[in-house]
Design an enzyme around this catalytic site. Structure first.
Site, PDB file in Angstrom:
ATOM      1  N   THR A 127      -2.830  -4.835 -12.126  1.00 18.24           N
ATOM      2  CA  THR A 127      -3.004  -3.476 -11.600  1.00 18.24           C
ATOM      3  C   THR A 127      -1.775  -2.594 -11.761  1.00 18.24           C
ATOM      4  O   THR A 127      -0.640  -3.093 -11.765  1.00 18.24           O
ATOM      5  CB  THR A 127      -3.343  -3.559 -10.090  1.00 18.24           C
ATOM      6  N   GLU A 129      -0.643  -0.934  -9.476  1.00 19.71           N
ATOM      7  CA  GLU A 129       0.127  -1.059  -8.234  1.00 19.71           C
ATOM      8  C   GLU A 129       1.391  -1.900  -8.435  1.00 19.71           C
ATOM      9  O   GLU A 129       2.329  -1.815  -7.651  1.00 19.71           O
ATOM     10  CB  GLU A 129      -0.728  -1.680  -7.131  1.00 19.71           C
ATOM     11  N   TYR A 151      -0.332  -6.110  -1.089  1.00 14.11           N
ATOM     12  CA  TYR A 151      -1.310  -6.257  -2.183  1.00 14.11           C
ATOM     13  C   TYR A 151      -0.583  -6.324  -3.524  1.00 14.11           C
ATOM     14  O   TYR A 151      -0.835  -7.208  -4.349  1.00 14.11           O
ATOM     15  CB  TYR A 151      -2.279  -5.069  -2.164  1.00 14.11           C
ATOM     16  N   LYS A 155      -0.364  -9.347  -6.251  1.00 15.14           N
ATOM     17  CA  LYS A 155      -0.811  -9.155  -7.643  1.00 15.14           C
ATOM     18  C   LYS A 155       0.315  -9.464  -8.632  1.00 15.14           C
ATOM     19  O   LYS A 155       0.067  -9.917  -9.746  1.00 15.14           O
ATOM     20  CB  LYS A 155      -1.310  -7.719  -7.843  1.00 15.14           C
TER      21      LYS A 155
HETATM   22  P1  NAP Z   1     -13.862  -4.740  -5.226  1.00 17.00           P
HETATM   23  O1  NAP Z   1     -15.019  -3.839  -5.460  1.00 17.00           O
HETATM   24  O2  NAP Z   1     -13.146  -4.683  -3.933  1.00 17.00           O
HETATM   25  O3  NAP Z   1     -14.379  -6.246  -5.478  1.00 17.00           O
HETATM   26  C1  NAP Z   1     -13.617  -7.355  -5.082  1.00 17.00           C
HETATM   27  C2  NAP Z   1     -14.433  -8.609  -5.256  1.00 17.00           C
HETATM   28  O4  NAP Z   1     -13.668  -9.733  -4.766  1.00 17.00           O
HETATM   29  C3  NAP Z   1     -15.748  -8.608  -4.441  1.00 17.00           C
HETATM   30  O5  NAP Z   1     -16.758  -9.249  -5.188  1.00 17.00           O
HETATM   31  C4  NAP Z   1     -15.378  -9.453  -3.241  1.00 17.00           C
HETATM   32  O6  NAP Z   1     -16.474 -10.063  -2.611  1.00 17.00           O
HETATM   33  C5  NAP Z   1     -14.493 -10.504  -3.902  1.00 17.00           C
HETATM   34  N1  NAP Z   1     -13.671 -11.248  -2.937  1.00 17.00           N
HETATM   35  C6  NAP Z   1     -12.868 -10.739  -1.982  1.00 17.00           C
HETATM   36  N2  NAP Z   1     -12.305 -11.741  -1.291  1.00 17.00           N
HETATM   37  C7  NAP Z   1     -12.761 -12.895  -1.810  1.00 17.00           C
HETATM   38  C8  NAP Z   1     -12.553 -14.260  -1.522  1.00 17.00           C
HETATM   39  N3  NAP Z   1     -11.761 -14.670  -0.525  1.00 17.00           N
HETATM   40  N4  NAP Z   1     -13.191 -15.196  -2.278  1.00 17.00           N
HETATM   41  C9  NAP Z   1     -14.013 -14.821  -3.275  1.00 17.00           C
HETATM   42  N5  NAP Z   1     -14.254 -13.532  -3.595  1.00 17.00           N
HETATM   43  C10 NAP Z   1     -13.631 -12.589  -2.871  1.00 17.00           C
HETATM   44  O7  NAP Z   1     -12.754  -4.541  -6.371  1.00 17.00           O
HETATM   45  P2  NAP Z   1     -12.894  -3.861  -7.815  1.00 17.00           P
HETATM   46  O8  NAP Z   1     -12.553  -2.420  -7.695  1.00 17.00           O
HETATM   47  O9  NAP Z   1     -14.136  -4.302  -8.435  1.00 17.00           O
HETATM   48  O10 NAP Z   1     -11.655  -4.536  -8.565  1.00 17.00           O
HETATM   49  C11 NAP Z   1     -11.794  -5.757  -9.272  1.00 17.00           C
HETATM   50  C12 NAP Z   1     -10.420  -6.388  -9.438  1.00 17.00           C
HETATM   51  O11 NAP Z   1      -9.572  -5.514 -10.162  1.00 17.00           O
HETATM   52  C13 NAP Z   1      -9.697  -6.675  -8.135  1.00 17.00           C
HETATM   53  O12 NAP Z   1      -8.945  -7.858  -8.342  1.00 17.00           O
HETATM   54  C14 NAP Z   1      -8.757  -5.493  -7.963  1.00 17.00           C
HETATM   55  O13 NAP Z   1      -7.647  -5.856  -7.188  1.00 17.00           O
HETATM   56  C15 NAP Z   1      -8.390  -5.217  -9.408  1.00 17.00           C
HETATM   57  N6  NAP Z   1      -8.059  -3.822  -9.739  1.00 17.00           N
HETATM   58  C16 NAP Z   1      -8.900  -2.814  -9.402  1.00 17.00           C
HETATM   59  C17 NAP Z   1      -8.590  -1.521  -9.772  1.00 17.00           C
HETATM   60  C18 NAP Z   1      -9.507  -0.363  -9.428  1.00 17.00           C
HETATM   61  O14 NAP Z   1      -9.048   0.790  -9.508  1.00 17.00           O
HETATM   62  N7  NAP Z   1     -10.763  -0.604  -9.107  1.00 17.00           N
HETATM   63  C19 NAP Z   1      -7.419  -1.252 -10.511  1.00 17.00           C
HETATM   64  C20 NAP Z   1      -6.606  -2.321 -10.869  1.00 17.00           C
HETATM   65  C21 NAP Z   1      -6.942  -3.613 -10.492  1.00 17.00           C
HETATM   66  P3  NAP Z   1     -17.315  -9.303  -1.445  1.00 17.00           P
HETATM   67  O15 NAP Z   1     -18.300  -8.426  -2.174  1.00 17.00           O
HETATM   68  O16 NAP Z   1     -17.942 -10.430  -0.724  1.00 17.00           O
HETATM   69  O17 NAP Z   1     -16.354  -8.525  -0.635  1.00 17.00           O
HETATM   70  O1  G4F Z   2      -8.172   4.982  -3.219  1.00 20.25           O
HETATM   71  P1  G4F Z   2      -6.991   4.262  -2.719  1.00 20.25           P
HETATM   72  O2  G4F Z   2      -7.154   3.451  -1.495  1.00 20.25           O
HETATM   73  O3  G4F Z   2      -6.488   3.397  -3.957  1.00 20.25           O
HETATM   74  P2  G4F Z   2      -5.080   2.725  -4.304  1.00 20.25           P
HETATM   75  O4  G4F Z   2      -4.271   2.462  -3.101  1.00 20.25           O
HETATM   76  O5  G4F Z   2      -4.467   3.541  -5.377  1.00 20.25           O
HETATM   77  O6  G4F Z   2      -5.542   1.290  -4.882  1.00 20.25           O
HETATM   78  C1  G4F Z   2      -6.603   1.184  -5.824  1.00 20.25           C
HETATM   79  O7  G4F Z   2      -6.096   1.280  -7.125  1.00 20.25           O
HETATM   80  C2  G4F Z   2      -5.185   0.219  -7.510  1.00 20.25           C
HETATM   81  C3  G4F Z   2      -4.730   0.516  -8.936  1.00 20.25           C
HETATM   82  O8  G4F Z   2      -3.618   1.355  -8.903  1.00 20.25           O
HETATM   83  C4  G4F Z   2      -5.914  -1.096  -7.428  1.00 20.25           C
HETATM   84  F1  G4F Z   2      -5.086  -2.105  -7.809  1.00 20.25           F
HETATM   85  C5  G4F Z   2      -6.400  -1.325  -6.010  1.00 20.25           C
HETATM   86  O9  G4F Z   2      -7.155  -2.545  -5.969  1.00 20.25           O
HETATM   87  C6  G4F Z   2      -7.297  -0.171  -5.602  1.00 20.25           C
HETATM   88  O10 G4F Z   2      -8.464  -0.224  -6.392  1.00 20.25           O
HETATM   89  O11 G4F Z   2      -5.807   5.286  -2.439  1.00 20.25           O
HETATM   90  C7  G4F Z   2      -5.385   6.208  -3.423  1.00 20.25           C
HETATM   91  C8  G4F Z   2      -4.407   7.196  -2.802  1.00 20.25           C
HETATM   92  C9  G4F Z   2      -3.291   6.550  -1.993  1.00 20.25           C
HETATM   93  O12 G4F Z   2      -2.081   7.213  -2.258  1.00 20.25           O
HETATM   94  C10 G4F Z   2      -3.677   6.789  -0.544  1.00 20.25           C
HETATM   95  O13 G4F Z   2      -2.596   6.863   0.367  1.00 20.25           O
HETATM   96  O14 G4F Z   2      -5.117   8.010  -1.861  1.00 20.25           O
HETATM   97  C11 G4F Z   2      -4.351   8.145  -0.685  1.00 20.25           C
HETATM   98  N1  G4F Z   2      -5.221   8.497   0.435  1.00 20.25           N
HETATM   99  C12 G4F Z   2      -5.156   9.657   1.147  1.00 20.25           C
HETATM  100  N2  G4F Z   2      -6.066   9.649   2.129  1.00 20.25           N
HETATM  101  C13 G4F Z   2      -6.180   7.734   0.969  1.00 20.25           C
HETATM  102  C14 G4F Z   2      -6.730   8.455   2.035  1.00 20.25           C
HETATM  103  N3  G4F Z   2      -6.645   6.515   0.622  1.00 20.25           N
HETATM  104  C15 G4F Z   2      -7.684   6.003   1.338  1.00 20.25           C
HETATM  105  N4  G4F Z   2      -8.179   4.818   0.964  1.00 20.25           N
HETATM  106  N5  G4F Z   2      -8.234   6.674   2.406  1.00 20.25           N
HETATM  107  C16 G4F Z   2      -7.794   7.912   2.795  1.00 20.25           C
HETATM  108  O15 G4F Z   2      -8.296   8.491   3.772  1.00 20.25           O
END
Ligand code: NAP
Ligand code: G4F
Length: 350
Positions: A127, A129, A151, A155
């Site tokens: 990520t 992050e 987190y 990672k």
């Molecule tokens: P997500 O929607 O939160 O999905 C996370 C998945 O992990 C869900 O299927 C969840 O199951 C499962 N999980 C959580 N805890 C677990 C455990 N203890 N054992 C087995 N499974 C578990 O995340 P996503 O947005 O699809 O992201 C996929 C991956 O990419 C994650 O590793 C995230 O950190 C990484 N990532 C995401 C982004 C982004 O912007 N979306 C960017 C960079 C990296 P449940 O459905 O049961 O909760």
């Molecule tokens: O949507 P966020 O919670 O995503 P964040 O923290 O960027 O993390 C996501 O992206 C990562 C990749 O860079 C992944 F690795 C991670 O698993 C996840 O998918 O927050 C985005 C921004 C932050 O700066 C947060 O402080 O939005 C700001 N924010 C402002 N108000 C808020 C809020 N975030 C959340 N969730 N809720 C608010 O009310």
């Protein structure tokens, strides 16, 4: 007859569901792990109409034996390790659990591969992050990491373990350093979907206001279905490597808010309140990714950019709530999500 087996950990999540659909379309037999919950959580697979086409295996990342079992049962050619405690905010509340799941969980699956079949290709969901705070220009695979949350630290451990198994045991293991990617299947706790859902409800008279935290943070937001394709492309290469996947554009959270309200002809200032409860102990203020390497080596590039992404998310949430108002019921998360004012945590303390 499917040509290959793929195992997706976290198939119930946003990326897991889109990747499953993509791989099914490519002719794979798709297996996915899910964890036992008191209430089933398969709505994304149902929403994409693929629930009947995937094979589900119960497994939890904290339980090494269950991960070994998942690898044995599915006999995968490729493993996409997407499961994680993926919410940065929650990692401040549950730092130890996040370390166990998001960090050590990677070692559990890598060890399962080492013991069962080291030839399995492995994708690790790394990520943006990892970069943390202190940057102001576009980030590449060579930019320094400085994690700013539990987190991100977990990672970073997973990132290095993936590299370490690649170098020590000659695994075909890749880190996809994906910047934020969103969609109508995004979880409601993440800021983009929190906004699109609230804007839709406000415009239909179902909600009156939206409370948010830091509006100044900048993120590089792309479209999730395009990002999952890059994972598959990485595992198709001759040699394993690490890649940044991004759009190379950064926008403030405040811009997302303005654009989302604007798309339905609403003035955001009438509805949005900045609320201390949604600020994190430490935030990452700027993330923007340079995807040149992915473009050059994987022939991957983003197509859906910021404006289209915001409009698409708001439109979909609006359509869902309008159908719901007419009495239609279908698999979708929002009706069951608590109003965040009901949630009390260390970082959300009033
Ligand atoms: P997500 O929607 O939160 O999905 C996370 C998945 O992990 C869900 O299927 C969840 O199951 C499962 N999980 C959580 N805890 C677990 C455990 N203890 N054992 C087995 N499974 C578990 O995340 P996503 O947005 O699809 O992201 C996929 C991956 O990419 C994650 O590793 C995230 O950190 C990484 N990532 C995401 C982004 C982004 O912007 N979306 C960017 C960079 C990296 P449940 O459905 O049961 O909760
Ligand atoms: O949507 P966020 O919670 O995503 P964040 O923290 O960027 O993390 C996501 O992206 C990562 C990749 O860079 C992944 F690795 C991670 O698993 C996840 O998918 O927050 C985005 C921004 C932050 O700066 C947060 O402080 O939005 C700001 N924010 C402002 N108000 C808020 C809020 N975030 C959340 N969730 N809720 C608010 O009310």
């Amino acid at each position: 007859m499917p040509t290959k087996n793929a195992l997706i950990t976290g198939i119930t999540g946003q990326d897991g569901a889109y990747l499953a659909k993509f791989l099914l379309e490519k002719g794979y037999a798709v297996y996915g792990t899910y964890r036992r919950l008191s209430t089933p959580n398969f709505w994304r697979l149902q929403y994409l109409n693929i629930f009947e086409q995937v094979v589900l295996i119960p497994a939890d990342l904290v339980d090494a034996g269950s991960m070994v079992e998942a690898v044995k049962i599915s006999e995968p050619d490729e493993i996409y390790h997407l499961a994680a405690q993926s919410f940065v905010g929650a990692s401040f509340e549950q730092p130890i659990g996040t370390g166990e799941i998001t960090g050590l969980g990677v070692t559990r699956i890598l060890e399962a591969i080492r013991q069962i079949n080291p030839a399995i290709k492995f994708y690790q969901a790394s990520t943006s992050e990892l970069y943390g705070n202190g940057h102001s220009s576009s980030l590449t695979e060579n930019s320094p990491f400085q994690p700013s949350s539990p987190y991100a630290a977990a990672k970073l451990y997973g990132y290095w373990l993936t590299k370490m198994y690649r170098e020590s045991y000659k695994f075909f293991a890749c880190n996809g350093i994906l910047f934020n990617h969103e969609s109508p299947l995004r979880g409601l706790e993440f800021v983009t979907r929190k906004i699109s859902n609230a804007v839709a409800k406000i415009s239909l008279g179902l909600e009156k206001e939206l409370h948010l935290g830091n509006l100044e943070a900048k993120r590089d937001w792309g479209y999730a279905p395009e990002y999952v394709e890059s994972m598959w492309r990485m595992l198709k290469e001759k040699e394993p490597d690490d890649y940044v996947i991004a759009t190379n554009e950064a926008h403030k959270v405040g811009e997302f808010v303005e654009k989302a309200f604007d798309s339905l002809g609403l003035d955001w200032q009438e509805y949005v309140e900045v609320d201390k409860r949604f600020f994190r102990p430490q935030d990452v203020n700027f993330l923007q990714g340079d995807y040149s390497k992915a473009k050059r080596k994987l022939a991957w590039r983003p197509r859906v950019k910021f404006d289209k992404l915001v409009e698409r998310m708001v439109k979909e949430d609006l359509e869902r709530w309008a159908r719901w108002q007419k009495g239609e019921r279908f698999p979708w998360d929002a009706p069951n999500y608590p109003n965040e004012s009901n949630i009390l945590t260390r970082t959300l303390k009033v």
